[in-house]
Design a protein around this motif. Structure first.
Motif, PDB file in Angstrom:
ATOM      1  N   THR A 108      51.481  36.515  38.057  1.00 17.81           N
ATOM      2  CA  THR A 108      50.826  35.670  39.065  1.00 17.81           C
ATOM      3  C   THR A 108      49.431  36.198  39.405  1.00 17.81           C
ATOM      4  OG1 THR A 108      52.922  34.975  40.023  1.00 17.81           O
ATOM      5  CG2 THR A 108      50.980  34.817  41.441  1.00 17.81           C
ATOM      6  N   GLU A 159      47.798  27.326  32.565  1.00 16.24           N
ATOM      7  CA  GLU A 159      48.250  26.620  33.776  1.00 16.24           C
ATOM      8  C   GLU A 159      49.718  26.959  33.955  1.00 16.24           C
ATOM      9  OE1 GLU A 159      46.930  24.131  35.912  1.00 16.24           O
ATOM     10  OE2 GLU A 159      44.910  24.566  35.163  1.00 16.24           O
ATOM     11  N   ALA A 177      54.689  31.925  41.094  1.00 19.62           N
ATOM     12  CA  ALA A 177      54.275  32.579  42.333  1.00 19.62           C
ATOM     13  C   ALA A 177      54.784  34.007  42.351  1.00 19.62           C
ATOM     14  CB  ALA A 177      54.818  31.817  43.537  1.00 19.62           C
ATOM     15  N   SER A 178      54.082  34.850  43.093  1.00 20.76           N
ATOM     16  CA  SER A 178      54.549  36.224  43.278  1.00 20.76           C
ATOM     17  C   SER A 178      55.944  36.212  43.882  1.00 20.76           C
ATOM     18  CB  SER A 178      53.600  36.971  44.210  1.00 20.76           C
ATOM     19  OG  SER A 178      54.197  38.188  44.631  1.00 20.76           O
ATOM     20  N   SER A 206      49.996  37.554  49.774  1.00 16.01           N
ATOM     21  CA  SER A 206      48.682  38.134  50.001  1.00 16.01           C
ATOM     22  C   SER A 206      48.858  39.618  50.261  1.00 16.01           C
ATOM     23  CB  SER A 206      48.014  37.470  51.204  1.00 16.01           C
ATOM     24  OG  SER A 206      48.725  37.806  52.380  1.00 16.01           O
ATOM     25  N   ALA A 219      45.952  34.394  38.862  1.00 12.52           N
ATOM     26  CA  ALA A 219      45.093  34.140  40.025  1.00 12.52           C
ATOM     27  C   ALA A 219      43.665  34.625  39.773  1.00 12.52           C
ATOM     28  CB  ALA A 219      45.672  34.823  41.270  1.00 12.52           C
ATOM     29  N   ASP A 256      53.132  27.139  36.896  1.00  9.57           N
ATOM     30  CA  ASP A 256      53.710  26.999  38.219  1.00  9.57           C
ATOM     31  C   ASP A 256      54.483  28.277  38.514  1.00  9.57           C
ATOM     32  OD1 ASP A 256      54.496  25.943  40.596  1.00  9.57           O
ATOM     33  OD2 ASP A 256      56.214  24.883  39.751  1.00  9.57           O
ATOM     34  N   THR A 283      44.472  37.213  48.184  1.00 16.24           N
ATOM     35  CA  THR A 283      45.540  36.216  48.312  1.00 16.24           C
ATOM     36  C   THR A 283      45.815  35.604  46.942  1.00 16.24           C
ATOM     37  OG1 THR A 283      44.003  34.431  48.784  1.00 16.24           O
ATOM     38  CG2 THR A 283      44.823  35.659  50.669  1.00 16.24           C
ATOM     39  N   PHE A 284      47.037  35.179  46.745  1.00 17.68           N
ATOM     40  CA  PHE A 284      47.487  34.673  45.439  1.00 17.68           C
ATOM     41  C   PHE A 284      48.705  33.799  45.698  1.00 17.68           C
ATOM     42  CE2 PHE A 284      48.609  39.048  46.472  1.00 17.68           C
ATOM     43  CZ  PHE A 284      49.977  38.929  46.632  1.00 17.68           C
ATOM     44  N   PRO A 285      49.090  32.976  44.735  1.00 20.07           N
ATOM     45  CA  PRO A 285      50.263  32.124  44.954  1.00 20.07           C
ATOM     46  C   PRO A 285      51.475  32.958  45.351  1.00 20.07           C
ATOM     47  CG  PRO A 285      49.097  31.418  42.986  1.00 20.07           C
ATOM     48  CD  PRO A 285      48.441  32.696  43.430  1.00 20.07           C
ATOM     49  N   GLY A 286      52.063  32.616  46.466  1.00 18.40           N
ATOM     50  CA  GLY A 286      53.267  33.306  46.902  1.00 18.40           C
ATOM     51  C   GLY A 286      53.039  34.450  47.862  1.00 18.40           C
TER      52      GLY A 286
END
Lengths: 354, 354
Positions: free
Chosen positions: A196, A207, A211-212, A85, A200, A209, A80-83
């Motif tokens: 992303t 840092e 997402a995928s 899985s 992850a 912001d 799983t990762f931002p945006g």
């Protein structure tokens, strides 16, 4: 990356031989080594009798119906990762491979290879993610299989999805349809997925912001098809190997040159920054929710308008044009008037990105 | 084992809940734990909207054509064994899942997950084995995908094959079609594959002239269909979990009893000997080149004759009969007049058999 049968039609300038002594990460990265494996081993031995390619999917005629089929394994790390899985990625990736082949997804089957000891809730989360992604894409998951291997014989779980679809009327995509003057459309900013995943994993002290971009591109492909149907010459979702690899494959397969305008290629600052740190070109970074379309010159503006008016296509843009020369090559021109050749991905700088 | 959607139609006497905390080897073994996973997790979350099962394959209608689809991952260890290898197993298994669903295989796609460092010649050997198996079965391999994971993140290679096929005219197999009096046909001796794998691993100190039974059962299914077409009620290839598990699933799904005659079940001496050493029932051992068919009583002899006259079906036999009672249960009667209940496989005594 889609099924490899796109390569069965590749008119290779010379016969490729697969002489690598062993399989390395790069053979799964979608770039040059992958192509060598596919053209040097799979095509001559396995796909020799393939009925004909459709790009990211193969075309099979069954009782008069034109059925597109595509398969992909997913081994992304972390799961799983931002945006998104792995489960969402698997469904969207299969939907997208069908979509860019000009097919409407009808059904998906899924096979899991699970490492013994995986928490049931991790599996359940992915099953739920797949169900949601399938529902969003309007496709049914109709069957599956599960294998379990001993602890240490897999990395948590791997997912293989196969999709079948119905070929859209009036859409016939093929590298051979591409003509000089055709325009190259891109559905949105590139590199989000690859960077992303990298972030992850904590491999970059950055840092961000970000997402995928994983999503179904089917609604965008449908909007484009409604607007310019037969004007679409070719489509591809630039996953492993990125935009550069997809367009290099096209350039090679159609024997024409593709000239991109550097200032037109949408790249978020975070992605650009990460790429600079790593010495990577954003054009080589994997995307999971974008697609490329080559559209006939006189319909490109209408196609672009259709995309930018569709939800999720607001950032679509024309990034380049097809030319007679340099044949088989992708060039990027900069705002300063210079130009550079962009090759296919070499090696595997970002392993297990999907 | 086939796609799990056979289970979507299972009329479970009670709602199954999947409460196991983690995934164990048994969840991939095809027996009770697998069924719990499928019915408690996959069916409610994933296959809820499945259009309808076909047994080992799902049925999808595309532009009026009835298309069967099935997917399976193969993780057999070792990769090669007497009588076959993972690639051959993958193609034959997919062909067989389509065949016993009453479908003629039209195309296969394959996805490889490869451990970095695998010798290229090991991959090439499997690619060649797949091509040969596909040619023998008369099916084309039309596309594929390759992913590579780091050394230690897989056991050499895993193969996932997905097949699509055209549903045969006049063949409609379903547990709901089964009636008391129907006869249970078996295409040949059981347990060869499972015991061969066990011996290939050197886990038994036993010298034996035994080989896997992996093969396409399509010619036998076609011979049976030509002879008794609509008389075929149900078919299944008894892979993971063996004949016992397949027939238990049938008994449960049709709500009838299946009574087998012990003396009729063909088991080679080597297989029987190995099973005795291990405390296993040959009825629980995986097969990769046999199939079960339930045939209407008045056509069973004709069906059997068709099988025994076909090449490779010489040892086909009627092993039992369907009865009203004991409902949902498989019984084996012995020559001494006794009888015993044979349950589904529990646990995973022979892991990674396919």
């Amino acid at each position: 990356m889609g099924s490899s049968n796109v390569d069965t039609e590749a008119k290779a300038p010379r016969k490729v031989r697969f002489r690598d002594p062993q399989i390395e990460m790069a053979h799964g990265a979608g770039g040059k080594a992958s192509r060598r494996l596919i053209e040097g081993l799979f095509v001559p031995l396995l796909f020799g009798s393939s009925p004909g390619p459709l790009g990211d999917a193969a075309l099979v005629e069954i009782d008069g119906a034109r059925v597109a089929i595509t398969t992909d394994s997913f081994v992304v790390k972390p799961l799983t990762f931002p945006g998104g899985s792995i489960g969402e990625l698997a469904v969207n990736g299969t939907v997208n491979d069908l979509a860019v082949a000009g097919a409407l997804p009808e059904a998906i089957v899924v096979s899991y290879i699970i490492e013994a000891g995986l928490a049931a809730e991790a599996l359940e989360a992915e099953v739920r993610a797949m169900a949601r992604a399938a529902q969003r894409a309007g496709v049914k998951i109709v069957g599956g299989d599960t294998k379990v291997v001993e602890h240490g014989m897999a990395d948590r779980m791997y997912v293989t999805t196969t999709g079948i679809g119905r070929v859209m009327e009036g859409v016939n995509v093929s590298p051979q349809s591409v003509r000089p003057g055709d325009q190259v459309l891109l559905s949105g900013p590139i590199g989000d997925h690859g960077v992303t995943i990298l972030l992850a994993r904590g491999e970059l002290d950055l840092e961000a912001d970000l997402a995928s971009d994983t999503r179904s591109v089917l609604p965008l492909v449908e909007a484009l098809a409604r607007a310019v149907g037969p004007g679409i010459r070719w489509m591809r979702d630039p996953t492993r190997g990125g935009v550069a690899t997809s367009l290099n494959e096209l350039a090679r397969d159609c024997g024409l040159g593709i000239i991109l305008r550097d200032d037109k290629i949408p790249v978020r600052d975070t992605v650009r920054g990460a790429c600079e740190l790593l010495g990577l070109d954003p054009l080589h970074i994997a995307n999971e929710g974008q697609f490329l379309a080559v559209v006939a010159a006189n319909q490109a503006d209408a196609g672009l308008a259709a995309l930018t008016q569709a939800a999720g296509g607001e950032q679509a843009v024309i990034i380049g044009e097809v030319h007679e020369q340099p044949a088989g090559t992708v060039l990027v021109t900069t705002t300063y008037g210079g130009s550079r050749v962009v090759d296919m991905l070499v090696g595997d700088p970002l392993p297990r990105i999907c």
